[in-house]
Design a protein around this motif. Structure first.
Motif, PDB file in Angstrom:
ATOM      1  N   ALA A  24      -8.629  -1.132   5.949  1.00  0.00           N
ATOM      2  CA  ALA A  24      -9.061   0.121   5.328  1.00  0.00           C
ATOM      3  C   ALA A  24      -7.844   0.784   4.722  1.00  0.00           C
ATOM      4  N   ALA A  25      -8.077   1.521   3.627  1.00  0.00           N
ATOM      5  CA  ALA A  25      -6.975   2.266   3.020  1.00  0.00           C
ATOM      6  C   ALA A  25      -7.561   3.447   2.259  1.00  0.00           C
ATOM      7  N   ASP A  26      -6.929   4.602   2.379  1.00  0.00           N
ATOM      8  CA  ASP A  26      -7.277   5.720   1.509  1.00  0.00           C
ATOM      9  C   ASP A  26      -5.970   6.405   1.107  1.00  0.00           C
ATOM     10  N   GLU A  27      -6.091   7.597   0.546  1.00  0.00           N
ATOM     11  CA  GLU A  27      -4.912   8.239  -0.021  1.00  0.00           C
ATOM     12  C   GLU A  27      -3.781   8.436   0.996  1.00  0.00           C
ATOM     13  N   SER A  28      -4.147   8.753   2.248  1.00  0.00           N
ATOM     14  CA  SER A  28      -3.122   9.121   3.228  1.00  0.00           C
ATOM     15  C   SER A  28      -3.028   8.177   4.413  1.00  0.00           C
ATOM     16  N   SER A  29      -3.852   7.103   4.444  1.00  0.00           N
ATOM     17  CA  SER A  29      -3.799   6.214   5.610  1.00  0.00           C
ATOM     18  C   SER A  29      -4.100   4.775   5.217  1.00  0.00           C
ATOM     19  N   VAL A  30      -3.633   3.857   6.061  1.00  0.00           N
ATOM     20  CA  VAL A  30      -3.957   2.438   5.890  1.00  0.00           C
ATOM     21  C   VAL A  30      -4.065   1.811   7.270  1.00  0.00           C
ATOM     22  N   GLU A  31      -5.012   0.914   7.413  1.00  0.00           N
ATOM     23  CA  GLU A  31      -5.173   0.192   8.673  1.00  0.00           C
ATOM     24  C   GLU A  31      -5.080  -1.301   8.410  1.00  0.00           C
ATOM     25  N   PHE A  32      -4.187  -1.948   9.156  1.00  0.00           N
ATOM     26  CA  PHE A  32      -4.006  -3.398   9.092  1.00  0.00           C
ATOM     27  C   PHE A  32      -4.658  -4.028  10.319  1.00  0.00           C
ATOM     28  N   ALA A  33      -5.182  -5.243  10.156  1.00  0.00           N
ATOM     29  CA  ALA A  33      -5.833  -5.934  11.270  1.00  0.00           C
ATOM     30  C   ALA A  33      -5.323  -7.370  11.366  1.00  0.00           C
ATOM     31  N   LEU A  34      -5.237  -7.849  12.606  1.00  0.00           N
ATOM     32  CA  LEU A  34      -4.774  -9.219  12.867  1.00  0.00           C
ATOM     33  C   LEU A  34      -5.630  -9.826  13.966  1.00  0.00           C
ATOM     34  N   ASP A  35      -6.006 -11.077  13.777  1.00  0.00           N
ATOM     35  CA  ASP A  35      -6.770 -11.825  14.775  1.00  0.00           C
ATOM     36  C   ASP A  35      -5.842 -12.910  15.318  1.00  0.00           C
ATOM     37  N   SER A  36      -5.396 -12.711  16.546  1.00  0.00           N
ATOM     38  CA  SER A  36      -4.420 -13.615  17.173  1.00  0.00           C
ATOM     39  C   SER A  36      -5.169 -14.523  18.149  1.00  0.00           C
ATOM     40  N   PRO A  37      -5.207 -15.845  17.870  1.00  0.00           N
ATOM     41  CA  PRO A  37      -6.071 -16.725  18.671  1.00  0.00           C
ATOM     42  C   PRO A  37      -5.581 -16.937  20.103  1.00  0.00           C
TER      43      PRO A  37
ATOM     44  N   VAL B 147       0.869  -1.170   0.000  1.00  0.00           N
ATOM     45  CA  VAL B 147       0.000   0.000   0.000  1.00  0.00           C
ATOM     46  C   VAL B 147       0.905   1.219   0.000  1.00  0.00           C
ATOM     47  N   THR B 148       0.616   2.175  -0.871  1.00  0.00           N
ATOM     48  CA  THR B 148       1.368   3.425  -0.888  1.00  0.00           C
ATOM     49  C   THR B 148       0.428   4.550  -0.470  1.00  0.00           C
ATOM     50  N   ILE B 149       0.879   5.346   0.492  1.00  0.00           N
ATOM     51  CA  ILE B 149       0.081   6.484   0.942  1.00  0.00           C
ATOM     52  C   ILE B 149       0.899   7.757   0.784  1.00  0.00           C
ATOM     53  N   THR B 150       0.217   8.862   0.583  1.00  0.00           N
ATOM     54  CA  THR B 150       0.898  10.139   0.401  1.00  0.00           C
ATOM     55  C   THR B 150       0.329  11.140   1.387  1.00  0.00           C
ATOM     56  N   GLY B 151       1.178  12.106   1.736  1.00  0.00           N
ATOM     57  CA  GLY B 151       0.750  13.113   2.692  1.00  0.00           C
ATOM     58  C   GLY B 151       1.187  14.493   2.264  1.00  0.00           C
ATOM     59  N   PRO B 152       0.904  15.485   3.089  1.00  0.00           N
ATOM     60  CA  PRO B 152       1.278  16.855   2.748  1.00  0.00           C
ATOM     61  C   PRO B 152       2.799  17.012   2.695  1.00  0.00           C
TER      62      PRO B 152
END
Length: 347
Positions: free
Chosen positions: A120-133, A19-24
């Motif tokens: 979730a991902a948009d131009e300036s952010s990304v969220e990763f999720a993990l389910d650890s049993p 995922v590539t995100i860009t910012g100001p």
């Protein structure tokens, strides 16, 4: 490339994505769900030249064989647990002893080699999720965790959140290796560093903090209360036969920070690029690791990373705090939210 989130996410056949995100202000970050890793962060240097200040790989698949945790989110427990065992509510839990008799970074089955979900991902952010049993790596409780990276004005924000259905150990960190002269900028011994900490934890030869209380940095190579050049501090240590920096081939030490909430943990400047990074976090300590044990690690564009090629600033708990009574313990009660917020500001 089956699917795109706003053009940001490239999905590869085997579920390793970038995922590539860009910012100001010309900041760009590249990330991969393999270990929820920061692969690169490009910021302008003093002359406006884009500079990638993160050690890493060009291809996310190359992280699969990486054992140096480059850019990764580490969990469920970062750093050492002595004897690879701990107790919660009178019950003992045992972990894999992957470093002598100790557990380090919850390996060999760490979060750095899991394919997290791109939640979730948009131009300036990304969220990763993990389910650890439950009992993953030996830890009680099903632990659901997210790591969200966002480029904001002047910097990068990282927010980690988690919750477990049983009381557990939760001590995550980010293990990015920074070189503010650029990832191919040689060693970081010329970097200027400030850590506004009065105390540090001396360690044994396995980098487990000694049982005594944190020691004063005064008169030691650990004193970064006023900005100092890392290499000069190390040379002072060598001249005085400092055992701590000799063991670590530099630094591998936790610095407790006073106060609560987001606060300055460290500030580093690349002497050639002029890039200054201030790191704020809401953790009890920051662990400074100057990568004394990197050994010809393959990096980007054919570059090789040797000792001191980068520095890690790992916010979290004192290593082995779960087995101590004099430190904040990384014990997360069932049903309460784990939070770690980190902010990197660049100038």
């Amino acid at each position: 490339m089956a699917h795109h989130h706003g053009q940001a996410t490239a999905i590869l056949d085997d579920d390793i994505r970038t995922v590539t995100i860009t910012g100001p202000g010309g900041m760009t970050a590249r990330l991969t769900n393999h270990g929820a890793r920061l692969m690169s962060l490009t910021v302008p240097d003093r002359d406006g030249h884009p500079t990638d200040v993160v050690l890493g790989k060009d291809d996310p698949h190359e992280y699969v064989a990486d054992d140096t945790l480059m850019g990764a989110i580490v969990g469920r427990n970062a750093n050492r647990i002595q004897g690879a065992r701990f107790a919660i509510a009178g019950r003992e839990y045992r972990l894999a002893a992957n470093e002598g008799t100790n557990s380090n970074h919850s390996q060999p089955n760490g979060y750095e080699h899991r394919n997290w979900t791109v939640a979730a991902a948009d131009e300036s952010s990304v969220e990763f999720a993990l389910d650890s049993p439950d009992m993953d790596q030996g830890f009680p409780g099903r632990f659901r965790v997210t790591a969200r990276y966002e480029l904001i004005s002047g910097g990068l924000a990282l927010g980690i959140r988690g919750m477990s259905d049983s009381t557990t150990v939760a001590n995550l960190t980010t293990h990015t290796y920074w070189n503010l002269n650029g990832e191919d900028g040689g060693d970081v011994l010329g970097h200027r560093l400030r850590i506004p900490a009065e105390r540090y934890h001396p360690t044994d030869e396995r980098f487990v903090p000694l049982p005594q209380p944190a020691a004063s940095v005064d008169g030691t190579p650990m004193d970064f209360r006023d900005t100092a050049v890392i290499g000069e501090r190390l040379h002072d240590g060598e001249r005085h036969g400092d055992r701590q920096t000799a063991l670590a081939r530099g630094y591998n030490h936790a610095f407790p920070t006073e106060g609560t909430g987001l606060r300055l943990m460290a500030e580093a400047t690349g002497e050639r690029s002029g890039i200054r990074m201030a790191m704020y976090a809401d953790a009890p300590t920051v662990l400074l690791y100057t990568a004394g044990f990197l050994d010809d690690v393959p990096g980007k564009q054919g570059h090789r990373y040797g000792p001191s090629a980068g520095l890690c600033l790992e916010p979290g708990f004192v290593p082995n705090a779960v087995n101590r009574t004099d430190c904040t313990r990384p014990v997360l009660p069932a049903g309460t939210e784990y939070r770690l917020d980190v902010l990197y500001r660049f100038e």
